[in-house]
Write an enzyme that holds these catalytic residues in place. Structure first.
Site, PDB file in Angstrom:
ATOM      1  N   LYS A  42       0.836  -1.204   0.000  1.00  0.00           N
ATOM      2  CA  LYS A  42       0.000   0.000   0.000  1.00  0.00           C
ATOM      3  C   LYS A  42       0.872   1.256   0.000  1.00  0.00           C
ATOM      4  CE  LYS A  42      -3.880  -0.193   2.169  1.00  0.00           C
ATOM      5  NZ  LYS A  42      -4.789  -0.421   3.288  1.00  0.00           N
ATOM      6  N   ARG A 112      -3.582   2.941   8.546  1.00  0.00           N
ATOM      7  CA  ARG A 112      -3.855   1.651   7.893  1.00  0.00           C
ATOM      8  C   ARG A 112      -2.593   0.790   7.857  1.00  0.00           C
ATOM      9  NH1 ARG A 112      -6.961   5.151   4.297  1.00  0.00           N
ATOM     10  NH2 ARG A 112      -9.085   4.370   4.012  1.00  0.00           N
ATOM     11  N   GLY A 121      -8.575  -7.506   4.086  1.00  0.00           N
ATOM     12  CA  GLY A 121      -9.469  -7.746   5.218  1.00  0.00           C
ATOM     13  C   GLY A 121      -8.807  -8.361   6.441  1.00  0.00           C
ATOM     14  N   MET A 123      -5.998  -7.160   8.123  1.00  0.00           N
ATOM     15  CA  MET A 123      -5.299  -6.251   9.037  1.00  0.00           C
ATOM     16  C   MET A 123      -6.219  -5.084   9.395  1.00  0.00           C
ATOM     17  SD  MET A 123      -2.182  -7.692   8.892  1.00  0.00           S
ATOM     18  CE  MET A 123      -0.959  -6.441   9.128  1.00  0.00           C
ATOM     19  N   ARG A 366      -3.648  -1.573  -6.094  1.00  0.00           N
ATOM     20  CA  ARG A 366      -2.830  -2.784  -5.955  1.00  0.00           C
ATOM     21  C   ARG A 366      -3.243  -3.747  -7.059  1.00  0.00           C
ATOM     22  NH1 ARG A 366      -5.606  -4.680  -0.280  1.00  0.00           N
ATOM     23  NH2 ARG A 366      -7.733  -4.937  -1.033  1.00  0.00           N
ATOM     24  N   HIS A 482      -2.309 -41.256   3.665  1.00  0.00           N
ATOM     25  CA  HIS A 482      -2.898 -42.157   2.657  1.00  0.00           C
ATOM     26  C   HIS A 482      -4.133 -41.505   2.040  1.00  0.00           C
ATOM     27  CE1 HIS A 482      -5.694 -45.378   1.393  1.00  0.00           C
ATOM     28  NE2 HIS A 482      -4.586 -45.904   0.877  1.00  0.00           N
ATOM     29  N   ARG A 588       1.464 -47.470  -8.842  1.00  0.00           N
ATOM     30  CA  ARG A 588       1.641 -48.183  -7.561  1.00  0.00           C
ATOM     31  C   ARG A 588       0.881 -49.503  -7.666  1.00  0.00           C
ATOM     32  NH1 ARG A 588       0.177 -42.318  -5.550  1.00  0.00           N
ATOM     33  NH2 ARG A 588      -1.225 -42.737  -7.272  1.00  0.00           N
ATOM     34  N   ARG A 644       6.033 -49.345 -10.500  1.00  0.00           N
ATOM     35  CA  ARG A 644       6.745 -49.685  -9.265  1.00  0.00           C
ATOM     36  C   ARG A 644       6.281 -51.052  -8.803  1.00  0.00           C
ATOM     37  NH1 ARG A 644       5.734 -46.042  -4.061  1.00  0.00           N
ATOM     38  NH2 ARG A 644       3.819 -47.258  -3.949  1.00  0.00           N
ATOM     39  N   GLU A 771      14.671 -43.348  -2.238  1.00  0.00           N
ATOM     40  CA  GLU A 771      13.788 -42.867  -1.173  1.00  0.00           C
ATOM     41  C   GLU A 771      14.377 -43.072   0.223  1.00  0.00           C
ATOM     42  OE1 GLU A 771      10.068 -45.079  -1.511  1.00  0.00           O
ATOM     43  OE2 GLU A 771      11.132 -46.643  -2.609  1.00  0.00           O
ATOM     44  N   SER A 790      14.152 -42.520  -9.869  1.00  0.00           N
ATOM     45  CA  SER A 790      12.974 -41.704  -9.583  1.00  0.00           C
ATOM     46  C   SER A 790      12.976 -41.437  -8.082  1.00  0.00           C
ATOM     47  CB  SER A 790      11.697 -42.434  -9.985  1.00  0.00           C
ATOM     48  OG  SER A 790      10.577 -41.631  -9.693  1.00  0.00           O
ATOM     49  N   GLY A 792      11.565 -40.836  -4.670  1.00  0.00           N
ATOM     50  CA  GLY A 792      10.321 -40.977  -3.911  1.00  0.00           C
ATOM     51  C   GLY A 792      10.404 -40.036  -2.723  1.00  0.00           C
ATOM     52  N   THR A 793      10.064 -38.771  -2.958  1.00  0.00           N
ATOM     53  CA  THR A 793      10.337 -37.743  -1.942  1.00  0.00           C
ATOM     54  C   THR A 793       9.438 -37.840  -0.711  1.00  0.00           C
ATOM     55  OG1 THR A 793       9.003 -36.236  -3.273  1.00  0.00           O
ATOM     56  CG2 THR A 793      11.398 -36.065  -3.498  1.00  0.00           C
ATOM     57  N   ASN A 794       8.316 -38.586  -0.800  1.00  0.00           N
ATOM     58  CA  ASN A 794       7.491 -38.760   0.414  1.00  0.00           C
ATOM     59  C   ASN A 794       8.288 -39.541   1.460  1.00  0.00           C
ATOM     60  OD1 ASN A 794       5.500 -37.553  -1.064  1.00  0.00           O
ATOM     61  ND2 ASN A 794       4.307 -39.407  -1.396  1.00  0.00           N
ATOM     62  N   ASP A 795       8.786 -40.723   1.065  1.00  0.00           N
ATOM     63  CA  ASP A 795       9.556 -41.537   2.016  1.00  0.00           C
ATOM     64  C   ASP A 795      10.923 -40.935   2.301  1.00  0.00           C
ATOM     65  OD1 ASP A 795       7.592 -43.308   2.540  1.00  0.00           O
ATOM     66  OD2 ASP A 795       8.437 -45.010   1.458  1.00  0.00           O
ATOM     67  N   CYS A 857       8.693 -38.744  -8.190  1.00  0.00           N
ATOM     68  CA  CYS A 857       7.313 -39.229  -8.236  1.00  0.00           C
ATOM     69  C   CYS A 857       6.601 -39.066  -6.898  1.00  0.00           C
ATOM     70  CB  CYS A 857       7.257 -40.687  -8.683  1.00  0.00           C
ATOM     71  SG  CYS A 857       8.110 -41.803  -7.570  1.00  0.00           S
ATOM     72  N   TYR A 877      12.077 -35.006 -15.350  1.00  0.00           N
ATOM     73  CA  TYR A 877      10.615 -34.927 -15.288  1.00  0.00           C
ATOM     74  C   TYR A 877      10.133 -34.905 -13.851  1.00  0.00           C
ATOM     75  CZ  TYR A 877      10.529 -39.957 -14.139  1.00  0.00           C
ATOM     76  OH  TYR A 877      10.707 -41.180 -13.525  1.00  0.00           O
TER      77      TYR A 877
END
Length: 903
Positions: A42, A112, A121, A123, A366, A482, A588, A644, A771, A790, A792-795, A857, A877
């Site tokens: 602002k 302000r 809305g 602040m 803005r 899950h 999977r 997999r 992983e 590949s 496996g970034t979750n594990d 993945c 990828y």
């Protein structure tokens, strides 16, 4: 500023800036639009508009740096800030020709907030500051309008007592409504000067009664209180929630804008309004906005009076008078200014204005918030208007906002009763009758009912119910639980980890806030915000138009990263293809085992005591798996398909209750005690790190042999039909190169066998999922036996941070809000820790094999911020759930452009 502004007690001391108050007035502006980090959005735009010669009431901005000092001082404004504020106030006085606190000709100001990111809305704002029992008389005389003066005073008391003194504003509102009722008034504007004087007295008495403090009369005391309140508002619960939702760092802080007041409530030649230079809902190139005659700014947004459309065309449709007709000269000037602003900022603007006695003043501009559909249309139109380039259009678009276009959403105008708020695990808006078991979800769906599956947490056994349900709700689990992962894969709405709701399976109830909902009651889920509503809330169906296709085409021409999908069913695969997926990055296979026609064959294989019995059970599964893979290959039509091999521990496939075990023993014609003992023996204390992934195949090679044979036979069948294909066999949870070496050799031997039997040759590759930290650290050795990696970034996130993705949802929010972690690492990759392992894995793998194909993945493959990181480290990828494919395509294009800018 590196400190966490969420904490009042600071250990770091921030250096005092040389300049921290910036003045702006016609012909003199100490800031500009490029100073958002210091002046907030602002303040920077007020300075910029002033420089452009646009009429802006004089004022000054206290920089965001002072927000940090405010919290370091324990939530107090440091004394050394005051002289600079007083000096700037003197400059405003000389520009305006009025004096702050003067009883004859008082200068009034607005106070302000203004963070560098727009937080509409969230602040606090205070208008008409500087009024007291004496200055109000001066204002009445100087304006020759006592009613306006006393109306401004009562508004000031309402705002100040609420924002600064912590008074419940509804108490004063009730007092006002009581007076109107007593006098038989319908509108606030009908109140006389005497009414307003009485109201002011009542207000001040109530404030004293409720807060124990007298309403401050000294304008300077009022100002210090207001400035402190704006800094305090940076850390109100609503502001913190908004920041977390929009990834705005706590350390940014807010600026404070103090500006001389202009009044829209001085009579019928005065007005106030809000407008957009294009329609924020549709993107249509048409001036769009609302105004009120004889009102102040908060009246437009507060809904106290119904605002009227600005343009003649829009007003005619509503049967009311427009600003264009009511104040034509001011309207003509407003049109000129909005065109100038849009042309200058080269983006759709959200503007606020006040007309005081026929004179137009601009209070804010803005970049306007807009729907995803509007964003795409505006981007395409502005390219055609030569306002922006294609690259700029891509950089401006928020990939995550595309979610709005791909799922039904809740009607923003519909009435809602909020029950609770969980995590926005998978977007969309759905309603249905609640059921508590997967079986009931399937049964009720077959009866034509719409259901919401309510579970404490889901497991792979719930898959049929998840497919049948409109939406999924869990009280446990995080953004990569899950329920969340499977729901996103299906494009189903899901709210997860909503701990406020108590689910009772035995009595089939869910309890929250005094409500007890039973099976069959209707609830509505908003998977985009995590909110749960009572009853049915109206939804709006998604629409894709030519702008979407055009932007996707532009993005595809820019991006370097390929975008694949995580898909286990023909339906998911087809959906992803329709959204532009360039192959399957993760199939999977365990998800294929839970169908009613095959789960018992899987269980037969698990309880087998010897290899022969296991192979006999696997032989039943072979044709089913072959058909699964055949369908996926066919849909992908020559694009790569990464399959997999079985990953989860075997206990996930067996019954969990004695009742289910008894039923299974009957169906398999086996001894109940033997089966129960076998199921018990599969129990693991930490199954995530237990007997799963490649470890299963080292122990029972026949499992992977069956799956590889199914892949090879499906490929041979397609080759015989004259089709091309590109199967990629992926071995999960590898920790050592020896594991991969062993299982690769077995896989190749099985494929060779099938090729020889069928007298057919086809290209295929064998790779692995990285992983585990050890796999990333020894990726050079593992790459000797891999055609691709590949991640496996979750594990990899679970094993690197030592966090369970299903249990950490309970405390990760606290970690993020306290600044210990910048974000939930299961939603956006931990670039410093997990990211370093990914980079190491890529670098080491390609040191061994320079052409090694590398992808990701995990769920991070659909997160825009993570995609930018994956582009940077040189992945080939990303793979994500089908409904995130368009998001990933746009995010990959933005990553390429950001990378180009950096270099």
């Amino acid at each position: 500023m590196h400190q966490n502004v969420n904490s009042d007690k600071q250990t770091t001391k921030t250096a005092i800036p040389q300049k921290f108050v910036y003045f702006f007035a016609a012909g003199e502006s100490e800031g500009n639009a490029g100073m958002k980090n210091i002046l907030g959005g602002k303040g920077a735009n007020l300075a910029e508009m002033t420089s452009l010669g646009i009429p802006v009431p004089p004022g000054f901005t206290i920089s965001t740096e002072i927000c940090a000092h405010f919290y370091e001082a324990g939530g107090k404004l440091p004394d050394w800030v005051r002289p600079a504020v007083q000096e700037s106030m003197n400059k405003v006085e000389s520009k305006i020709g009025k004096k702050f606190g003067d009883v004859n000709n008082p200068l009034l100001v607005s106070v302000r907030s203004g963070a560098r990111a727009s937080m509409p809305g969230m602040m606090d704002t205070i208008l008409n500051l500087g009024l007291n029992d004496q200055t109000v008389e001066g204002l009445a005389k100087s304006s020759n309008n006592p009613r306006f003066a006393w109306d401004s005073y009562r508004r000031f008391i309402q705002m100040y007592s609420d924002v600064v003194m912590g008074m419940n504003s509804s108490l004063l509102e009730v007092t006002l409504e009581d007076l109107k009722e007593e006098k038989h008034y319908k509108l606030d504007t009908e109140m006389t000067v005497e009414d307003l004087k009485l109201l002011v007295k009542k207000f001040k008495d109530l404030v004293h009664q409720m807060t124990g403090q007298s309403f401050p009369a000294d304008p300077w005391e009022q100002l210090w209180g207001a400035i402190s309140a704006v800094f305090h508002s940076w850390n109100t619960p609503r502001a913190i929630t908004y920041r977390e939702l929009h990834s705005i760092p706590a350390a940014w802080g807010t600026a404070v804008n103090v500006q001389s007041m202009v009044f829209g409530n001085m009579g019928d030649d005065s007005a106030t309004g809000v407008a957009f230079t294009r329609n924020p809902s549709t993107g249509e190139k048409a001036f769009y906005g609302e105004f009120l005659i004889n009102a102040q700014g908060e009246d437009v947004v507060a809904g106290i009076r119904t605002p009227q459309p600005i343009t003649k065309v829009a007003a005619a449709a509503a049967g009311v008078m427009s600003l264009e007709e009511a104040l034509p000269q001011a309207y003509a000037q407003l049109v000129e200014i909005y065109k100038k602003l849009e042309s200058h900022y080269r983006d759709m603007q959200d503007i606020e204005f006040t007309i005081e006695r026929g004179v137009l003043w601009m209070l804010q501009t803005r970049n306007g918030k807009r729907t995803a559909a509007a964003a795409l249309k505006i981007a395409c139109d502005m390219i055609d208007e030569k306002l922006i380039t294609q690259d700029e259009a891509i950089l401006r678009l928020d990939p995550a906002a595309l979610d709005q276009l791909l799922h039904p959403t809740l009607d923003p105008k519909a009435a809602k009763t909020t029950l609770a708020k969980g995590l926005p695990a998978s977007p969309g808006g759905v309603n249905g009758q609640i059921v508590f078991t997967s079986e009931e979800a399937v049964e009720w769906k077959e009866q034509g009912k719409k259901v919401i599956l309510v579970r404490i947490e889901t497991s792979p056994e719930d898959i049929a119910g998840m497919v049948a349900a409109q939406g999924i709700f869990t009280t446990r689990g995080g953004m990569t639980s899950h329920a969340a992962v499977v729901a996103r894969g299906m494009g189903k709405c899901c709210v997860a980890g909503c701990g406020d709701i108590e689910v009772d399976y035995r009595n089939e109830t869910m309890k929250v806030k005094g409500y007890v909902l039973k099976k069959g009651d209707v609830i509505t889920l908003d998977g985009s915000t995590g909110e749960v509503y009572l009853g049915e809330v109206k939804t709006i169906e998604p629409k894709l138009d030519g702008s979407f296709e055009r932007i996707m085409k532009i993005a595809d021409g820019i991006r370097k990263l390929k975008v694949r999908t995580n898909a286990d069913t023909p339906k998911d695969a087809q959906t992803a293809r329709n959204f532009g997926a360039e192959g399957i990055g993760l199939c999977r296979t365990e998800h294929m085992f839970f169908g009613a026609d095959r789960i018992d064959a899987v269980r037969e294989m698990i309880i087998a005591d010897n290899k022969m019995d296991r192979e006999k059970a696997l032989a039943k599964l072979l044709p089913m798996q072959r058909e699964d893979f055949y369908q996926l290959f066919k849909i992908m039509d020559g694009l790569p398909v990464t399959i997999r091999l079985l990953d989860p521990p075997l206990h996930e496939f067996v019954p969990h209750t004695d009742e289910e075990t008894k039923e299974l023993a009957k169906r398999l014609n086996t001894d109940y005690e033997r089966l129960r003992s076998k199921v018990k023996s599969l129990h693991e204390f930490n199954p995530m790190l237990g007997h799963r992934g490649c470890r299963l195949a080292i122990t029972y090679p026949e499992i992977y042999q069956m799956q590889v044979r199914a892949i090879a036979e499906a490929a041979a069948q397609l080759m015989a039909e004259g089709k091309t294909l590109s199967p990629e066999i992926m071995i999960p949870l590898v920790a050592t190169d020896k594991e991969l070496d062993t299982l690769r050799a077995q896989s190749i031997a099985e494929v060779n066998k099938v090729q020889s039997e069928k007298n057919v040759k086809f290209e295929y590759t064998v790779g692995t999922m990285i992983e585990l930290p050890r796999a990333a650290i020894t990726a050079d050795a593992i790459a000797e036996h891999a055609d691709f990696f590949s991640f496996g970034t979750n594990d990899l996130t679970q094993t690197t941070l030592g966090l369970s993705r299903d249990d950490s949802g309970r405390f990760l929010g606290t970690y993020v809000s306290h600044g210990i972690l910048p974000k939930d690492p299961f939603m956006s990759i931990d670039q410093v820790g997990v990211g370093s392992l990914v980079k190491m894995g890529v670098d080491l793998g390609r040191r061994t094999k320079p052409d090694l194909k590398v992808g990701v993945c995990g769920e991070h493959g659909g997160d825009p911020e993570s995609i930018e990181f994956f582009h940077k480290v040189g992945l080939d990828y990303v793979s994500c759930s089908p409904f995130r494919v368009p998001i990933a395509r746009l995010a990959a294009a933005r990553a390429a452009l950001i990378g180009k800018k950096i270099h």
